[in-house]
Design a protein around this motif. Structure first.
Motif, PDB file in Angstrom:
ATOM      1  N   ASP A  88       0.884  -1.237  -0.122  1.00 32.67           N
ATOM      2  CA  ASP A  88       0.100  -0.105   0.006  1.00 32.67           C
ATOM      3  C   ASP A  88       0.821   1.358   0.053  1.00 32.67           C
ATOM      4  O   ASP A  88       0.516   2.248  -0.824  1.00 32.67           O
ATOM      5  N   PHE A 106       2.450   1.828  -3.181  1.00 35.43           N
ATOM      6  CA  PHE A 106       1.499   2.262  -4.146  1.00 35.43           C
ATOM      7  C   PHE A 106       1.068   3.994  -4.114  1.00 35.43           C
ATOM      8  O   PHE A 106       0.912   4.658  -5.069  1.00 35.43           O
ATOM      9  N   CYS A 162       4.022   5.931  -5.526  1.00 34.11           N
ATOM     10  CA  CYS A 162       4.031   6.137  -6.790  1.00 34.11           C
ATOM     11  C   CYS A 162       2.979   7.035  -7.332  1.00 34.11           C
ATOM     12  O   CYS A 162       3.130   7.549  -8.328  1.00 34.11           O
ATOM     13  N   ALA A 163       1.813   6.718  -6.864  1.00 36.34           N
ATOM     14  CA  ALA A 163       0.622   7.847  -7.267  1.00 36.34           C
ATOM     15  C   ALA A 163       0.657   9.264  -7.051  1.00 36.34           C
ATOM     16  O   ALA A 163       0.425   9.790  -7.752  1.00 36.34           O
ATOM     17  N   ASP A 188       1.465   5.976 -13.431  1.00 41.42           N
ATOM     18  CA  ASP A 188      -0.001   5.541 -13.719  1.00 41.42           C
ATOM     19  C   ASP A 188      -0.402   4.228 -12.985  1.00 41.42           C
ATOM     20  O   ASP A 188       0.572   3.268 -12.781  1.00 41.42           O
ATOM     21  N   ARG A 189      -1.254   4.035 -12.480  1.00 39.88           N
ATOM     22  CA  ARG A 189      -1.688   2.792 -11.465  1.00 39.88           C
ATOM     23  C   ARG A 189      -1.718   1.552 -12.477  1.00 39.88           C
ATOM     24  O   ARG A 189      -1.493   0.440 -12.166  1.00 39.88           O
ATOM     25  N   PHE A 197       1.464   0.387 -12.300  1.00 35.66           N
ATOM     26  CA  PHE A 197       2.092  -0.210 -10.889  1.00 35.66           C
ATOM     27  C   PHE A 197       2.190  -1.419 -10.619  1.00 35.66           C
ATOM     28  O   PHE A 197       3.280  -2.152 -10.364  1.00 35.66           O
ATOM     29  N   GLU A 243      -3.603  -7.057  -3.137  1.00 33.15           N
ATOM     30  CA  GLU A 243      -2.830  -5.817  -3.770  1.00 33.15           C
ATOM     31  C   GLU A 243      -3.696  -4.740  -3.928  1.00 33.15           C
ATOM     32  O   GLU A 243      -4.956  -4.637  -4.030  1.00 33.15           O
ATOM     33  N   PRO A 244      -3.215  -3.379  -3.941  1.00 36.26           N
ATOM     34  CA  PRO A 244      -4.065  -2.214  -4.136  1.00 36.26           C
ATOM     35  C   PRO A 244      -5.128  -2.487  -5.395  1.00 36.26           C
ATOM     36  O   PRO A 244      -4.609  -2.860  -6.486  1.00 36.26           O
ATOM     37  N   PRO A 265      -7.842  -0.891  -8.413  1.00 35.07           N
ATOM     38  CA  PRO A 265      -7.625  -0.230  -9.540  1.00 35.07           C
ATOM     39  C   PRO A 265      -8.077   1.226  -9.255  1.00 35.07           C
ATOM     40  O   PRO A 265      -7.971   1.977 -10.246  1.00 35.07           O
ATOM     41  N   SER A 316      -8.211   4.936  -9.024  1.00 31.49           N
ATOM     42  CA  SER A 316      -7.174   6.106  -9.242  1.00 31.49           C
ATOM     43  C   SER A 316      -7.207   7.039  -8.159  1.00 31.49           C
ATOM     44  O   SER A 316      -8.187   7.308  -7.249  1.00 31.49           O
ATOM     45  N   ALA A 370      -2.773  11.386  -2.642  1.00 33.11           N
ATOM     46  CA  ALA A 370      -2.036  10.099  -2.446  1.00 33.11           C
ATOM     47  C   ALA A 370      -0.745  10.561  -1.663  1.00 33.11           C
ATOM     48  O   ALA A 370      -0.179   9.611  -0.717  1.00 33.11           O
TER      49      ALA A 370
END
Length: 376
Positions: free
Chosen positions: A314, A317, A320-321, A326-327, A330, A352-353, A355, A357, A363
């Motif tokens: 998490d 993720f 990165c966001a 972009d998701r 990821f 996992e996280p 989809p 956005s 974020a």
């Protein structure tokens, strides 16, 4: 109407009238079709009377300036086309036409021998991007003008300059164009064919181009592609990151310092973007990814490294966001991070996280809230 395509010669009995200064000036101020027809006959007679290499009469310059200021655009365009290569035209008129609408300005920007560096620099400063592109395409532009184009840094104008093989581009200027090619893909192909490209500059350009252009560079400079690629990786890119805990401590410190400097340089030049982080992971340079994430996201290095070893993904993720990755990218990025980080971050019980956005600012806020206890 092509205003200065020479019409039939005037009737002999009209010649004195047509070349009368007062009469031509009166016709230049006129609005009727007959006034323009008679004016053009008179201008043709004056042009015919101007020997090659001679200066135009002051009368002709005055008439041209009146036409340029008052005539419709089609007349001004015809005037520009007719005077584009003329060495005797009034310089002030040519400079004025160069700043007119682009369809009017294009012929004189492309060909007029009367446009000097200061005129072209004024076009770069005051006119539209279409005018600037025409300046960059102009044959034999000086190094002073080429440097001004590079200083402005517009992608379309730089690309036009890169394709101008007659421009006086110095080695330093060409090196600056190659630096711009790291962010402007359209520059790369024309630069590989540039007549002033040498071995050293080709090595710099090599790192940014695709496989087909790499082969073209290798063939042109007769350099073994494998050796050239190795040289680029050694000289320009930092060494590949070793797995954590492996290697001499001094070497690790030196490598990380090199990575910090690279990231700082990219950030100061505005070239540090999400794509760089993705590339670092794909090249298995985990430490470089962490330093770049720290700089781009505004996080601490401790926060970033703690996120990389958490039980679940998490936190990775979220950061990165926060930097705009972009998701959709990821899942592959997470897999590559785990492959070089002993399987971490792990798989959380919730999976996992998803989809969903998430806006970068939201974020980043969520990441700092989650990791606030680490290196805050």
């Amino acid at each position: 109407m092509n205003a200065l395509i020479r019409p039939q010669s005037p009737h002999p009995t009209d010649a004195g009238t047509l070349t009368s200064a007062s009469h031509l000036l009166e016709l230049a101020r006129g609005r009727t079709t007959d006034d323009r027809r008679r004016l053009l006959l008179g201008i043709a007679a004056l042009c015919d009377a101007t020997p090659p290499g001679a200066e135009a009469s002051p009368l002709l310059g005055d008439i041209f300036m009146i036409i340029a200021r008052q005539a419709e655009s089609d007349i001004r365009k015809a005037l520009s086309e007719s005077l584009a290569s003329a060495e005797w035209a009034p310089p002030a008129l040519i400079a004025m036409l160069a700043l007119d609408e682009i369809e009017i300005a294009r012929p004189v920007i492309a060909a007029s021998p009367l446009l000097k560096d200061q005129d072209l620099l004024r076009v770069l400063l005051e006119a539209t991007i279409e005018h600037q592109i025409e300046v960059a395409r102009r044959p034999h532009i000086s190094g002073r003008v080429a440097d001004a184009i590079i200083d402005r840094g517009d992608p379309a104008t730089l690309t036009a300059l890169a394709g101008n093989r007659t421009a006086q581009v110095s080695e330093d200027a060409l090196a600056r164009l190659i630096e711009h090619s790291s962010r402007i893909a359209a520059l790369r192909a024309p630069l590989t064919r540039h007549p002033r490209l040498n071995d050293a500059l080709a090595t710099q350009l090599y790192q940014w181009v695709g496989q087909a252009l790499r082969e073209a560079i290798g063939e042109r400079f007769r350099v073994d592609e494998t050796k050239l690629a190795a040289a680029v990786d050694t000289v320009i890119r930092p060494p590949l990151a070793e797995p954590r805990g492996i290697g001499n401590d001094d070497a690790v410190v030196d490598r990380e310092e090199m990575e910090r400097r690279l990231v700082a340089k990219l950030q100061s030049s505005g070239q540090l973007r999400a794509g760089f982080l993705i590339r670092a992971v794909r090249e298995r340079r985990l430490s470089l990814f962490e330093h770049a994430m720290t700089a781009l996201g505004g996080f601490t290095l401790d926060q970033v490294r703690a996120a990389m070893v958490r039980p679940g993904p998490d936190a990775l993720f979220l950061m990165c966001a926060a930097v705009g990755i972009d998701r959709a990218v990821f899942p592959a990025l997470l897999e590559e991070v785990r492959a070089m980080n002993d399987g971490r971050p792990g798989v959380s019980q919730s999976g996992e996280p998803g989809p969903m956005s998430l806006a970068p600012t939201a974020a980043a806020r969520a990441f700092r809230s989650l990791m606030g206890h680490v290196g805050g």
